[in-house]
Design an enzyme around this catalytic site. Structure first.
Site, PDB file in Angstrom:
ATOM      1  N   ASN A   1      -7.522   1.808   9.743  1.00 30.89           N
ATOM      2  CA  ASN A   1      -6.199   2.066  10.323  1.00 30.89           C
ATOM      3  C   ASN A   1      -6.380   2.113  11.829  1.00 30.89           C
ATOM      4  O   ASN A   1      -7.238   2.850  12.332  1.00 30.89           O
ATOM      5  CB  ASN A   1      -5.651   3.429   9.875  1.00 30.89           C
ATOM      6  CG  ASN A   1      -5.342   3.489   8.383  1.00 30.89           C
ATOM      7  OD1 ASN A   1      -5.530   2.517   7.659  1.00 30.89           O
ATOM      8  ND2 ASN A   1      -4.850   4.628   7.937  1.00 30.89           N
TER       9      ASN A   1
ATOM     10  N   GLU B   1      -7.239   8.456   6.121  1.00 32.62           N
ATOM     11  CA  GLU B   1      -7.572   9.117   7.382  1.00 32.62           C
ATOM     12  C   GLU B   1      -8.059  10.557   7.203  1.00 32.62           C
ATOM     13  O   GLU B   1      -7.403  11.506   7.653  1.00 32.62           O
ATOM     14  CB  GLU B   1      -6.367   9.078   8.334  1.00 32.62           C
ATOM     15  CG  GLU B   1      -5.904   7.667   8.636  1.00 32.62           C
ATOM     16  CD  GLU B   1      -4.883   7.579   9.761  1.00 32.62           C
ATOM     17  OE1 GLU B   1      -4.492   8.627  10.300  1.00 32.62           O
ATOM     18  OE2 GLU B   1      -4.479   6.457  10.107  1.00 32.62           O
TER      19      GLU B   1
ATOM     20  N   TYR C   1      -4.347   2.090  15.783  1.00 31.90           N
ATOM     21  CA  TYR C   1      -3.148   2.092  16.630  1.00 31.90           C
ATOM     22  C   TYR C   1      -3.459   1.973  18.113  1.00 31.90           C
ATOM     23  O   TYR C   1      -2.802   1.250  18.833  1.00 31.90           O
ATOM     24  CB  TYR C   1      -2.324   3.375  16.374  1.00 31.90           C
ATOM     25  CG  TYR C   1      -1.747   3.393  14.983  1.00 31.90           C
ATOM     26  CD1 TYR C   1      -0.525   2.784  14.709  1.00 31.90           C
ATOM     27  CD2 TYR C   1      -2.443   3.965  13.917  1.00 31.90           C
ATOM     28  CE1 TYR C   1      -0.009   2.753  13.425  1.00 31.90           C
ATOM     29  CE2 TYR C   1      -1.940   3.932  12.626  1.00 31.90           C
ATOM     30  CZ  TYR C   1      -0.721   3.323  12.391  1.00 31.90           C
ATOM     31  OH  TYR C   1      -0.219   3.281  11.112  1.00 31.90           O
TER      32      TYR C   1
ATOM     33  N   GLU D   1      -3.695  -0.060   8.046  1.00 26.80           N
ATOM     34  CA  GLU D   1      -2.492   0.326   8.806  1.00 26.80           C
ATOM     35  C   GLU D   1      -2.600  -0.215  10.211  1.00 26.80           C
ATOM     36  O   GLU D   1      -3.675  -0.159  10.821  1.00 26.80           O
ATOM     37  CB  GLU D   1      -2.350   1.859   8.940  1.00 26.80           C
ATOM     38  CG  GLU D   1      -1.852   2.547   7.716  1.00 26.80           C
ATOM     39  CD  GLU D   1      -1.667   4.053   7.929  1.00 26.80           C
ATOM     40  OE1 GLU D   1      -1.425   4.481   9.085  1.00 26.80           O
ATOM     41  OE2 GLU D   1      -1.782   4.786   6.944  1.00 26.80           O
TER      42      GLU D   1
ATOM     43  N   HIS E   1      -2.684  10.951   0.696  1.00 26.73           N
ATOM     44  CA  HIS E   1      -2.184  10.739   2.053  1.00 26.73           C
ATOM     45  C   HIS E   1      -1.591  12.067   2.533  1.00 26.73           C
ATOM     46  O   HIS E   1      -0.400  12.191   2.774  1.00 26.73           O
ATOM     47  CB  HIS E   1      -1.165   9.592   2.080  1.00 26.73           C
ATOM     48  CG  HIS E   1      -0.962   8.975   3.431  1.00 26.73           C
ATOM     49  ND1 HIS E   1      -1.086   7.623   3.662  1.00 26.73           N
ATOM     50  CD2 HIS E   1      -0.638   9.519   4.625  1.00 26.73           C
ATOM     51  CE1 HIS E   1      -0.831   7.353   4.936  1.00 26.73           C
ATOM     52  NE2 HIS E   1      -0.556   8.503   5.549  1.00 26.73           N
TER      53      HIS E   1
ATOM     54  N   ARG F   1       0.858  -1.190   0.000  1.00 26.16           N
ATOM     55  CA  ARG F   1       0.000   0.000   0.000  1.00 26.16           C
ATOM     56  C   ARG F   1       0.895   1.242   0.000  1.00 26.16           C
ATOM     57  O   ARG F   1       1.664   1.447   0.943  1.00 26.16           O
ATOM     58  CB  ARG F   1      -0.915  -0.012   1.228  1.00 26.16           C
ATOM     59  CG  ARG F   1      -1.749   1.235   1.350  1.00 26.16           C
ATOM     60  CD  ARG F   1      -2.808   1.164   2.452  1.00 26.16           C
ATOM     61  NE  ARG F   1      -3.487   2.437   2.486  1.00 26.16           N
ATOM     62  CZ  ARG F   1      -3.379   3.333   3.489  1.00 26.16           C
ATOM     63  NH1 ARG F   1      -2.687   3.057   4.579  1.00 26.16           N
ATOM     64  NH2 ARG F   1      -3.997   4.488   3.414  1.00 26.16           N
TER      65      ARG F   1
HETATM   66  C1  FCB Z   1      -1.299   7.231  10.668  1.00 30.06           C
HETATM   67  C2  FCB Z   1      -0.863   7.766   9.330  1.00 30.06           C
HETATM   68  C3  FCB Z   1       0.475   7.241   8.870  1.00 30.06           C
HETATM   69  C4  FCB Z   1       1.459   7.126  10.009  1.00 30.06           C
HETATM   70  C5  FCB Z   1       0.842   6.391  11.177  1.00 30.06           C
HETATM   71  C6  FCB Z   1       1.776   6.197  12.337  1.00 30.06           C
HETATM   72  O1  FCB Z   1      -2.192   8.118  11.258  1.00 30.06           O
HETATM   73  O2  FCB Z   1      -1.814   7.449   8.341  1.00 30.06           O
HETATM   74  O3  FCB Z   1       0.941   8.081   7.859  1.00 30.06           O
HETATM   75  O4  FCB Z   1       1.935   8.358  10.351  1.00 30.06           O
HETATM   76  O5  FCB Z   1      -0.296   7.075  11.624  1.00 30.06           O
END
Ligand code: FCB
Length: 474
Positions: free
Chosen positions: A311, A186, A313, A387, A141, A105
Site C-alpha cells: 500500500n 497495514e 501513498y 492500495e 482491516h 479487494r
Molecule cells: C490506508 C488504509 C485505508 C485508507 C487509506 C487512505 O492507510 O489502509 O483504509 O484509509 O489509507
C-alpha cells in the site's frame, strides 16, 4: 449534514467529463502509450468499517468505541451507516462490473462474523464471481472486536490465537471460492497509530505495548496463514515506508535506518526472512527486552507467502534531531505522542512535491523504489499494489486524481519493465468512505457518494480507470 453519518451532503460541483483524451502527464510523455503485461489485474479496494454500515447487525469494534470518544474522529462521524454497502452491495458489484474491474479487494468484519453475519460475505463472493470479478479478501482491516481489546488487545498474545480461529471460520465458509487472501492490512497502523500515537483506535499511547502489538500482529499473520487452505494464495498488505534521509550525513542516514527498521523491517524481517532485525532490537532495548517473542515465533511468522501487498501513498523524509526533534510532522497527523517507539531523536520533514487533500506529498518514485526493493529482496515473490490513490475535493471532475493515478501507474509500469513481478493494482478507493480519524471529510473514491441519499456517481477518474482496465494501456 446527514444526521445518520454526520457527513457533509449535497451534490458536488463539477460534472463528469467524457473520458479525457489525455491527461497532463500523458501529454508530457508525448502520448507514448504504456502497455501493461497481459493478465495484469485492475482492481479497486475498500474496507468493511469504512463502507458497510449496518452496525446494528454486529458487535462493536474498537473503531465504534473510538468514534464515540470525543475529539478522536472529525465531526464525531461514525461507521454506523457509512456508505450503506451492507444494503447496497449488489448495486456496488454491478457498478464494478460496469467499470470493468477484474478484481475487488474488500475486508471481512471480524465482529460481524462473531455475530453470525458471515452470510453477507458468502453472498458477496458469489455475486463477484458471477460478474467475473476476482475476490481478494482481507481478514483484518483494523476493526478489532471491542471484547478482544477489553481483554488486552493486540499487546496480548491471546489476540493472535483468536485471530487464527476467526481466520479458520472465514476459510471454512469461503475457502472453496476465494483464492486471494490478505491476512492483515497495514499492521504498522494497527500497532503504532493504535497503541503508540493513539490517533487510531484503540487510542492507546504506550510505546512498549505498541512493540508487543506489532509482534502479535505478525504472529496472527503466521497462525492464520498456516490455518488457511492449501489452495489459498496468502499474502499481507503492508504500508512500507519509502523513507529517505534529509541529507547524506551519517546522522541522517542513521535516522533513516532506524525508521526503516520501525516502519518496514519489523514486519518484513520475520515475514520474509524469519527473524527480527538485530538493530531494531538494539534501538528499542530501553523499552523492551523482546521476551514476548517466544522460541519458534519467528519461524511461525515466516510462512510461505503467495504474494506481498504494497500500500503506497506518500514517502517520508527524516533527519537526526539530537534535541528531541521539537514540534514535528510525522506524516500521520499532528500528534502529541510519537508512533515511532524509541525514536524521539528523529525528525520528520514534509517531503517535496504537490500535496493531495490529505496534505500528503505526491512522489511516485517512492512506489517504484519499494517495488524494486522487494523484487530484489525476495526474487520471484509476486507483488501487488494493494492500495494507491488520492483524496481530493468532492467534485466529479477530478483531473488531479487522474494525474496522481497516472503518475503512480507509470511508476508501476517502470518497475514491471525493470523486472519487478507486479501482478495487480488495487485503486484506493472504489467509493468515497469513512476515512478513519478524518471521518467523512476526505474523499478517496473514484465514485462519488452523496452521503444524504447514498447515490453513487462515477467521477471522471472512474471513467478514466475503466478505460485503462479495458485496454491495459496507460
Ligand atoms: C490506508 C488504509 C485505508 C485508507 C487509506 C487512505 O492507510 O489502509 O483504509 O484509509 O489509507
Amino acid at each position: 449534514m446527514d444526521t445518520a453519518t454526520g457527513a457533509p451532503t449535497g451534490t458536488p460541483p463539477g460534472t463528469p467529463t467524457e473520458t479525457p483524451a489525455a491527461s497532463p502527464a500523458q501529454e508530457e510523455r508525448q502520448k507514448e502509450p504504456l502497455r501493461f503485461p497481459a493478465g495484469f489485474v485492475w482492481g479497486a479496494a475498500t474496507a468493511a468499517f469504512q463502507i458497510e454500515g449496518a452496525a446494528e447487525l454486529r458487535g462493536p469494534s474498537i473503531w465504534d468505541t473510538f468514534c464515540r470518544t470525543p475529539g478522536k474522529v472529525h465531526g464525531g462521524d461514525t461507521g454506523d451507516v457509512a456508505v450503506d454497502h451492507h444494503r447496497l452491495w449488489r448495486d456496488d458489484v454491478a457498478l464494478m462490473d460496469r467499470l470493468g474491474l477484474g478484481a475487488y479487494r474488500f475486508s471481512v468484519s471480524w465482529p460481524r462474523v462473531l455475530a453470525g453475519g458471515i452470510g453477507f460475505y458468502d453472498a458477496l463472493v458469489d455475486e463477484l464471481l458471477a460478474h467475473g470479478i476476482q475476490p481478494c479478501l482481507t481478514l483484518y482491516h483494523w476493526d478489532l472486536p471491542q471484547e478482544l481489546e477489553d481483554a488486552g488487545g493486540w499487546p496480548e498474545r491471546e489476540t493472535a490465537h483468536a485471530f487464527a480461529a476467526y481466520a479458520e471460520t472465514v476459510a471454512g465458509a469461503l475457502g472453496d471460492r476465494v483464492q486471494l487472501w490478505t491476512t492483515l492490512n497495514e499492521p504498522w497502523c494497527s500497532a503504532f497509530l493504535g497503541y503508540a500515537s493513539g490517533v487510531h483506535a484503540p487510542g492507546r499511547t504506550s510505546p512498549a505495548d505498541s512493540l508487543r502489538a506489532a509482534h502479535h500482529l505478525n504472529l496472527a499473520h503466521g497462525l492464520a496463514a498456516a490455518a488457511l487452505p492449501s489452495s489459498a494464495r496468502v499474502g499481507i498488505a503492508l504500508n512500507p515506508s519509502a523513507v529517505r534521509p534529509l541529507t547524506g550525513s551519517a546522522e541522517d542516514l542513521d535516522a533513516q535506518r532506524r525508521i526503516d527498521a520501525l516502519a518496514n523491517r519489523i514486519f518484513t524481517g520475520p515475514l520474509l526472512h524469519g527473524a527480527y532485525p538485530e538493530d531494531l532490537k538494539a534501538d528499542t532495548a530501553r523499552l523492551t527486552d523482546w521476551s514476548f517473542v517466544r522460541p519458534g515465533d519467528e519461524a511461525l511468522i515466516h510462512q510461505p507467502l503467495g504474494f506481498l501487498g504494497v500500500n503506497y501513498y506518500t514517502p517520508a523524509v527524516v533527519s537526526a534531531a539530537p534535541d528531541g526533534g521539537g514540534p514535528r510532522s510525522d506524516g500521520h497527523g499532528a500528534t502529541a505522542y510519537s508512533p515511532w517507539p524509541g525514536a524521539q531523536d528523529v525528525a520528520f520533514h514534509q517531503p517535496p512535491g504537490e500535496l493531495t487533500d490529505m496534505n500528503w506529498s505526491i512522489d511516485p518514485t517512492g512506489l517504484y523504489d519499494l517495488l524494486m526493493r522487494f523484487a530484489r529482496e525476495v526474487p520471484g515473490l509476486p507483488l501487488m499494489v494493494t492500495e494507491n490513490g488520492a483524496a481530493y475535493a468532492p467534485d466529479l471532475h477530478d483531473p488531479q486524481r487522474i494525474r496522481y493515478l497516472e503518475e503512480h501507474l507509470t511508476a508501476v509500469h517502470r518497475a514491471v519493465t525493470d523486472g519487478a513481478p507486479v501482478e495487480a493494482y488495487y485503486l484506493w478507493s472504489l467509493l468515497d468512505n469513512f476515512e478513519w480519524s478524518y471521518g467523512y471529510s476526505k474523499r478517496f473514491g473514484i465514485v462519488h457518494v452523496d452521503y444524504a441519499t447514498q447515490a453513487r456517481t462515477p467521477r471522471a477518474s472512474a471513467h478514466w480507470y475503466a478505460r485503462l482496465a479495458r485496454t491495459g494501456t496507460l
